[in-house]
Design an enzyme around this catalytic site. Structure first.
Site, PDB file in Angstrom:
ATOM      1  N   CYS A   2       0.829  -1.214   0.000  1.00 44.11           N
ATOM      2  CA  CYS A   2       0.000   0.000   0.000  1.00 44.11           C
ATOM      3  C   CYS A   2       0.864   1.266   0.000  1.00 44.11           C
ATOM      4  CB  CYS A   2      -0.856   0.051   1.247  1.00 44.11           C
ATOM      5  SG  CYS A   2      -1.805  -1.425   1.540  1.00 44.11           S
ATOM      6  N   ARG A  27       4.944   0.084  -6.254  1.00 43.20           N
ATOM      7  CA  ARG A  27       4.909  -0.731  -5.043  1.00 43.20           C
ATOM      8  C   ARG A  27       3.924  -1.891  -5.176  1.00 43.20           C
ATOM      9  NH1 ARG A  27       6.402   2.701  -0.297  1.00 43.20           N
ATOM     10  NH2 ARG A  27       4.954   1.497   0.926  1.00 43.20           N
ATOM     11  N   TRP A  76      -3.161  -2.697  -1.321  1.00 43.03           N
ATOM     12  CA  TRP A  76      -2.743  -4.064  -1.655  1.00 43.03           C
ATOM     13  C   TRP A  76      -3.474  -4.930  -0.637  1.00 43.03           C
ATOM     14  CZ3 TRP A  76       0.993  -7.969  -0.003  1.00 43.03           C
ATOM     15  CH2 TRP A  76       1.508  -8.743  -1.052  1.00 43.03           C
ATOM     16  N   ASN A 102      -1.888   2.000   6.094  1.00 37.86           N
ATOM     17  CA  ASN A 102      -0.991   0.905   5.685  1.00 37.86           C
ATOM     18  C   ASN A 102      -0.699   0.098   6.933  1.00 37.86           C
ATOM     19  OD1 ASN A 102      -0.832   2.029   3.197  1.00 37.86           O
ATOM     20  ND2 ASN A 102       1.337   2.585   3.317  1.00 37.86           N
ATOM     21  N   GLY A 103      -0.643  -1.221   6.787  1.00 38.37           N
ATOM     22  CA  GLY A 103      -0.321  -2.061   7.937  1.00 38.37           C
ATOM     23  C   GLY A 103      -1.483  -2.976   8.265  1.00 38.37           C
ATOM     24  N   GLU A 484      19.045 -16.576  -7.687  1.00 33.45           N
ATOM     25  CA  GLU A 484      18.563 -15.254  -8.090  1.00 33.45           C
ATOM     26  C   GLU A 484      18.056 -15.260  -9.537  1.00 33.45           C
ATOM     27  OE1 GLU A 484      17.613 -12.854  -6.607  1.00 33.45           O
ATOM     28  OE2 GLU A 484      17.726 -11.096  -7.898  1.00 33.45           O
ATOM     29  N   LYS A 488      14.264 -14.215 -10.523  1.00 33.49           N
ATOM     30  CA  LYS A 488      13.990 -13.126 -11.476  1.00 33.49           C
ATOM     31  C   LYS A 488      13.037 -13.617 -12.564  1.00 33.49           C
ATOM     32  CE  LYS A 488      14.839 -10.167 -10.052  1.00 33.49           C
ATOM     33  NZ  LYS A 488      15.385 -10.132  -8.719  1.00 33.49           N
ATOM     34  N   GLU A 491       9.378 -14.495 -11.227  1.00 41.08           N
ATOM     35  CA  GLU A 491       8.525 -13.401 -10.731  1.00 41.08           C
ATOM     36  C   GLU A 491       8.011 -12.506 -11.850  1.00 41.08           C
ATOM     37  OE1 GLU A 491      10.354 -10.619  -7.961  1.00 41.08           O
ATOM     38  OE2 GLU A 491      12.283 -10.898  -8.909  1.00 41.08           O
ATOM     39  N   HIS A 507      19.531 -36.724  -6.946  1.00 43.86           N
ATOM     40  CA  HIS A 507      18.830 -37.176  -5.730  1.00 43.86           C
ATOM     41  C   HIS A 507      17.326 -36.950  -5.863  1.00 43.86           C
ATOM     42  CE1 HIS A 507      22.548 -38.081  -3.757  1.00 43.86           C
ATOM     43  NE2 HIS A 507      23.015 -36.913  -4.177  1.00 43.86           N
ATOM     44  N   LYS A 607       6.492  -4.124  -3.994  1.00 48.45           N
ATOM     45  CA  LYS A 607       7.898  -3.747  -3.887  1.00 48.45           C
ATOM     46  C   LYS A 607       8.407  -3.836  -2.458  1.00 48.45           C
ATOM     47  CE  LYS A 607      11.817  -2.218  -5.438  1.00 48.45           C
ATOM     48  NZ  LYS A 607      12.667  -3.249  -6.079  1.00 48.45           N
TER      49      LYS A 607
HETATM   50  C1  F6R Z   1      12.717  -9.944  -5.924  1.00 47.92           C
HETATM   51  C2  F6R Z   1      12.572  -8.964  -4.860  1.00 47.92           C
HETATM   52  C3  F6R Z   1      12.181  -9.462  -3.521  1.00 47.92           C
HETATM   53  C4  F6R Z   1      12.910  -8.663  -2.426  1.00 47.92           C
HETATM   54  C5  F6R Z   1      12.383  -9.070  -1.041  1.00 47.92           C
HETATM   55  C6  F6R Z   1      13.109  -8.343   0.066  1.00 47.92           C
HETATM   56  O1  F6R Z   1      13.074  -9.318  -7.128  1.00 47.92           O
HETATM   57  O2  F6R Z   1      12.726  -7.798  -5.060  1.00 47.92           O
HETATM   58  O3  F6R Z   1      12.409 -10.828  -3.385  1.00 47.92           O
HETATM   59  O4  F6R Z   1      14.280  -8.913  -2.536  1.00 47.92           O
HETATM   60  O5  F6R Z   1      11.017  -8.803  -0.962  1.00 47.92           O
HETATM   61  O6  F6R Z   1      12.936  -6.975  -0.037  1.00 47.92           O
HETATM   62  P1  F6R Z   1      13.914  -5.970   0.691  1.00 47.92           P
HETATM   63  O7  F6R Z   1      15.265  -6.141   0.090  1.00 47.92           O
HETATM   64  O8  F6R Z   1      13.326  -4.613   0.424  1.00 47.92           O
HETATM   65  O9  F6R Z   1      13.897  -6.331   2.145  1.00 47.92           O
END
Ligand code: F6R
Length: 612
Positions: A2, A27, A76, A102-103, A484, A488, A491, A507, A607
């Site tokens: 949010c 976000r 959100w 928010n929260g 990673e 990427k 997602e 395994h 985000k």
């Molecule tokens: C993936 C991504 C998320 C963040 C995770 C932690 O591309 O961006 O997996 O890495 O939500 O977020 P932060 O680093 O803001 O704590």
């Protein structure tokens, strides 16, 4: 997650609110709304499910709503499905108080029942509406908004950032926070509240960060801040040192691509102030040398991609520091009865500095006596402010939901931190220190070489974009990098993908390899290249198509077996993932592009994850 914006000043509020919400779109959200108050029209609320554009169309870009005080929100969904009614702002029963939140309010059901018994009618399923109704209840008792907010905060449990306006207060908005970020912005034409600096940067760089338990009374000319006992507080101002263009696409089709391209510069900004006369100098770290010598265990704690940075560091740091380095998912660590004492260094890694699980893990570590150091990108964020020491990655604002430049700068910064600790512990030889430091400094240039040839990755993406299931395999640092690469891809392209340590394949997972399965084989880690090759041969023998990634030195060998080979420049082995990850980011980007996905705002993702 949010987003909140609030404005009170000498201009029409609604267009400013919409603009601020648009800047926080990255976000992630499912509905949006604004509430504005004017002398003639009173409290006006417009909210709707779906994209902000729908709200903008509904209000003619905000022009329809009179008034120079207002609040806005992108939601959100947590409590109640995404729809028009559950969207914020929420308005109290008498229509005179509007609130954005928010929260999560943990005891909302208990309060809701209590209010229902008193005859209050609820329209939404949200925990946030309960607070709007509770505010009206207390306001009716005390006839002061500030006092009503104070009473309300004493009643509720959970996390919150609130923006509140009241029809009886022509030029005032009230804000409060606990465990959810909220900043105050001091502008020329009025003052702001926002959950994210990006929302107000066009109007002001002069900001203050609200602390947990604080309440702010914002008018056009002043912002007064109080603690939970309503005692006035002095707030330190901070100047945001990046400008609005940093949060704009600047001619690129997507923020993600722009941010991939920004990586060399972001790494330069992150490392150069910390290298002087051939030594790593971490000015902001206040750890006494005696403490460092006594470190018996290091935890690296984070979520998602930041966790993957930790996995890379585990491999490289144990080699450099000869100490146990444990990498933990924050959501697991916080409930795991972890072994932390005063000789434990706990490093938390977070782009946003607001990830709730990471914050809770850090608090748990502190509670057990550990020393905490945060690697964070967002200046003044909650994690940065609570850690014993903080090291900022100077990546600038990261807007795309999928992280790229934050990952790279976290990694580069932790490479420096590894050298710093290794020197203090006496576990890194002078030659290794010099070689690694030289290679860290060369990373931006080597990355630029990769970014000059994006078409190689683009070709690979157009060849493989229609696969449904993809495996990333590698050993040691290549495995860490594969985690990673796989995240990427999944997602943003929604392709199912998994990262496996190559040695684990037989395994169980190898049963999934059949004719045409795409395997991304990572062979950049020289020490284990031959082992990696034998796994490539193994999956080829079962019919897999292999897209390989290696370094120039091993290109020829790899090309003999793989269907497609991508190549990155060589660096010191512990730094190789910093280069290898770039083609993997690009691969995910181009695959998602080919599949027509919403790259900067992938479905269901936010985000900054400020809920558990
Ligand atoms: C993936 C991504 C998320 C963040 C995770 C932690 O591309 O961006 O997996 O890495 O939500 O977020 P932060 O680093 O803001 O704590």
């Amino acid at each position: 997650m949010c987003g909140i914006i609030g404005f009170v000043g000498r201009e029409q509020a609604a267009p400013i609110l919409l603009d601020g919400l648009e800047r926080m779109e990255y976000r992630g959200y499912d509905s949006a709304g604004i509430a504005v108050r004017s002398e003639t029209a009173g409290l006006q609320v417009k909210k709707t499910k779906g994209r902000l554009q729908v709200l903008a169309d509904l209000t003619h870009g905000g022009a329809d709503l009179e008034g120079s005080v207002g609040i806005g929100h992108t939601r959100w969904a947590t409590h109640g499905e995404p729809n028009d009614v559950n969207a914020h702002p929420h308005v109290s029963g008498n229509g005179r108080i509007a609130l954005v939140h928010n929260g999560i309010i943990e005891n909302y059901l208990e309060i809701k029942e209590h209010l229902q018994q008193k005859g209050v009618k609820f329209t939404s399923d949200t925990d946030s509406e309960v607070v709007a109704q509770l505010l009206e209840f207390h306001y009716n008792e005390c006839h002061s908004m500030l006092e009503a907010v104070g009473r309300c905060l004493r009643r509720i449990e959970g996390s919150y950032a609130f923006g509140i306006i009241c029809a009886d207060y022509p030029n005032t908005l009230i804000a409060a926070r606990k465990d959810s970020p909220l900043i105050l912005g001091y502008g020329e034409s009025g003052n702001f509240i926002a959950s994210d600096v990006t929302a107000v940067i066009k109007y002001t760089r002069d900001v203050a960060y609200m602390n947990d338990g604080e309440i702010a009374v914002v008018t056009a000319d002043a912002i007064d801040v109080f603690d939970s006992e309503l005692t006035p507080q002095d707030k330190a101002h901070h100047q945001v040192d990046w400008d609005v263009s940093a949060a704009e696409k600047g001619g690129y089709a997507h923020f993600m691509f722009k941010e991939i391209m920004e990586q060399p510069e972001a790494i330069r900004k992150t490392i150069s102030p910390r290298i002087r006369n051939g030594r790593v100098v971490l000015d902001n770290v206040s750890m006494p040398a005696e403490y460092v010598k006594g470190i018996s265990r290091i935890y690296l704690i984070a979520c998602g991609s930041s966790y993957h940075v930790g996995v890379v560091c585990k491999y490289s740091w144990e080699r450099l520091l000869r100490r146990p380095v444990q990498v933990e998912l924050a959501s697991e660590f916080r409930y795991s009865d972890p072994l932390v004492d005063e000789n434990t260094l706990v490093i938390v890694i977070s782009q946003s500095g607001e990830t709730l699980d990471t914050m809770a893990a850090m608090r748990e570590a502190k509670r057990r006596g550990g020393r905490t150091l945060a690697v964070v990108n967002v200046v003044g964020s909650s994690i940065a402010r609570e850690a014993d020491d903080v090291l900022y990655t100077w990546a600038g604002p990261e807007i795309a939901v999928a992280t790229t430049k934050a990952y790279s700068t976290q990694l580069a910064l932790l490479d420096l931190m590894g050298l710093y600790l290794g020197e203090a512990l006496g576990t890194v030889s002078g030659a290794d220190y010099d070689e690694i430091l030289k290679e860290v400094q060369a990373l931006p240039e080597k990355m630029e070489c990769i970014l000059e040839h994006v078409e190689d990755v683009q070709h690979a993406a157009s060849r493989y974009f229609n696969h449904d299931s993809i495996f990333f395999i590698g050993r040691n640092l290549d495995y860490a990098m594969g985690l990673e690469g796989s995240l990427k891809l999944k997602e943003i392209s929604y392709i199912h993908s998994e990262a496996y340590a190559s040695g684990e394949l037989k395994h169980g997972t190898i049963s999934l390899i059949e004719s045409g399965t795409l395997v991304v084989a990572l062979g950049t880690y020289a020490a284990l290249f031959d082992k990696a090759m034998s796994n490539v041969v193994e999956v080829k023998a079962r019919g897999a198509e292999v897209l390989a990634l290696t370094t120039e030195a091993y290109r020829e060998k790899m090309e003999k077996v793989a269907d497609t080979t991508l190549v990155v420049p060589q660096t010191h082995p512990v730094l190789q993932p910093s280069l290898g990850v770039v083609p993997l980011q690009l691969f995910a980007y181009y695959v998602a592009l080919q599949r027509g996905c919403d790259i900067d705002k992938p479905r269901n993702l936010a985000k900054s994850v400020t809920v558990e």
